[in-house]
Scaffold this active site. Structure first.
Site: not given
Length: 251
Positions: A101, A193, A195
């Site tokens: 990001c 993202h 994660e």
């Protein structure tokens, strides 16, 4: 001969929310649980608070990850300028750097790309991004077969508006032209993202709504994208690990 322990560093460009601290012990644990493996050493540098590694220690690391941030990657805050300078050094050293990001946008900035407010506005929720299969080399960090598309959680208001000449576009979507790109074999940027999970995204959405920074209708639509679908988290996890660790397991 015993293999030396691999060592990685996370450049954390955001502050831990109360929720993330309570649920995961902080974003550092979220990243290490996603990209880390047994036997590795991971170090945390809270770059948003001015914590940076010494230049003399950079060569000790096998790779680096730059997190997302509430700050603008095109900003001139002291720590952002210092992070850009550090990333330029890592680029010169051909060190593996994975930008997520904000981190993705930082990599584009240091390579001469244009970063700014997203031309089509804030994006939050689950999105499908399309791979540029001709640009991805089989046998690299995607593995032998390149997926046509992958679902990923998005949460951003800025984007890479123009790629520098040295970039290779790896993925795009119907809303953004640059969802993933690489620079040589050592820099990889992902706008989404890998994660994040549903729990983390929904808490961010609720927090932003409570701060009156997002309309409830927009928030409801963002959450609705995950009613009957999930991100391809395992595939993203494999891809990112492959990149950081020089492997080619199938995504």
């Amino acid at each position: 001969m015993v293999n030396e322990q691999k060592r990685f560093a996370l450049f954390l460009a955001t502050s831990d929310s109360t929720f993330v601290k309570k649920a995961y012990g902080g974003y550092f644990n979220v990243f290490v649980s996603t990209f880390g493996e047994d036997g590795e050493q991971w170090d945390l540098f809270r770059v948003i608070d001015g914590e940076f590694p010494d230049d003399k220690d950079l060569d000790k690391y096998d790779g680096f990850v730059i997190s997302g941030s509430l700050n603008d990657a095109f900003g001139d805050d002291d720590w952002i300028v210092k992070l850009c300078s550090l990333c330029q050094k890592l680029d010169d050293m051909k060190k593996k750097v994975l930008g997520i990001c904000f981190g993705h946008q930082i990599l584009s900035r240091i390579k001469g790309g244009k970063v700014g407010r997203a031309s089509r506005g804030l994006d939050m929720g689950l999105r499908s991004i399309t791979m540029v299969t001709d640009a991805v080399k089989p046998g690299g960090y995607f593995g032998s077969q390149i997926p046509k598309s992958l679902a990923i959680i998005k949460c951003h208001q800025d984007e890479v508006l123009e790629l520098p000449e040295s970039a290779t576009l790896l993925a795009y979507s119907d809303k953004y032209n640059v969802e993933m790109c690489s620079y040589g074999n050592h820099l990889l940027g992902i706008q989404g993202h890998p994660e994040y999970n549903k729990e983390i995204l929904f808490e961010i959405i609720d927090r932003v709504v409570n701060l009156k920074l997002m309309e409830q209708d927009f928030a409801d639509k963002a959450k609705a994208t995950m009613e009957n679908a999930e991100p391809d988290r395992k595939q993203w996890q494999t891809l990112c690990k492959n990149f950081l660790k020089g492997r080619s397991e199938q995504v």
